[in-house]
Design a protein around this motif. Sequence first.
Motif, mmCIF file in Angstrom:
data_model
loop_
_atom_site.group_PDB
_atom_site.id
_atom_site.type_symbol
_atom_site.label_atom_id
_atom_site.label_comp_id
_atom_site.label_asym_id
_atom_site.label_seq_id
_atom_site.Cartn_x
_atom_site.Cartn_y
_atom_site.Cartn_z
ATOM 1 N N UNK A 1 0.864 -1.181 0.000
ATOM 2 C CA UNK A 1 0.000 0.000 0.000
ATOM 3 C C UNK A 1 0.897 1.226 0.000
ATOM 4 N N UNK A 2 0.375 2.307 -0.520
ATOM 5 C CA UNK A 2 1.117 3.569 -0.426
ATOM 6 C C UNK A 2 0.146 4.726 -0.440
ATOM 7 N N UNK A 3 0.662 5.859 -0.050
ATOM 8 C CA UNK A 3 -0.098 7.090 -0.133
ATOM 9 C C UNK A 3 -0.776 7.479 1.156
ATOM 10 N N UNK A 4 -0.496 8.676 1.571
ATOM 11 C CA UNK A 4 -1.248 9.316 2.640
ATOM 12 C C UNK A 4 -2.258 10.196 1.914
ATOM 13 N N UNK A 5 -3.360 9.583 1.500
ATOM 14 C CA UNK A 5 -4.339 10.261 0.653
ATOM 15 C C UNK A 5 -5.690 10.298 1.350
ATOM 16 N N UNK A 6 -6.524 11.241 0.960
ATOM 17 C CA UNK A 6 -7.856 11.367 1.535
ATOM 18 C C UNK A 6 -8.890 11.233 0.418
ATOM 19 N N UNK A 7 -9.557 10.096 0.415
ATOM 20 C CA UNK A 7 -10.594 9.860 -0.574
ATOM 21 C C UNK A 7 -10.076 9.775 -1.987
ATOM 22 N N UNK A 8 -9.100 8.884 -2.243
ATOM 23 C CA UNK A 8 -8.614 8.777 -3.629
ATOM 24 C C UNK A 8 -9.735 8.326 -4.551
#
Length: 134
Positions: A60-67
């Motif tokens: 997993x990757x990404x510190x994302x909000x609602x990709x």
Amino acid sequence: VVILDQAGTWLLTINGNVTGSHGFQYPAGLALDPQGNIHFAAYGSDTIKVFTPEGTYVRSYGDVKGPSGIVIDEEGYSFVAEGADNCLSIFDPQGNKIHTVGSLDHPRGVVLDPKSGSLYVANSDANTVLKYSV
């Protein structure tokens, strides 16, 4: 997520309803990287999940909000529309966030035109499509 061949024959199911870090909720977009791995923009899990073509969890990757959308270029860079954070984030092939474009209005889908080097983002709440040079 169900994967079919060109004739519509079932090949594989990747189930996001598993326990632990491999699961994902509300897959909102997917893209293939240059190695053929499948990257899922998991809107409900706030992350990007990567699986092999055979369905094996990779990372997993990404510190994302609602990709809500993802596209990957031929070098493996990921462009992720973050619908809940109103931005577009760019990740290197290892999954490190290297740039963010803010001030969007609930971006959804992203498309990359490899011939022109243009990136298009559906800026849904503004009823616009934005074009960037990459």
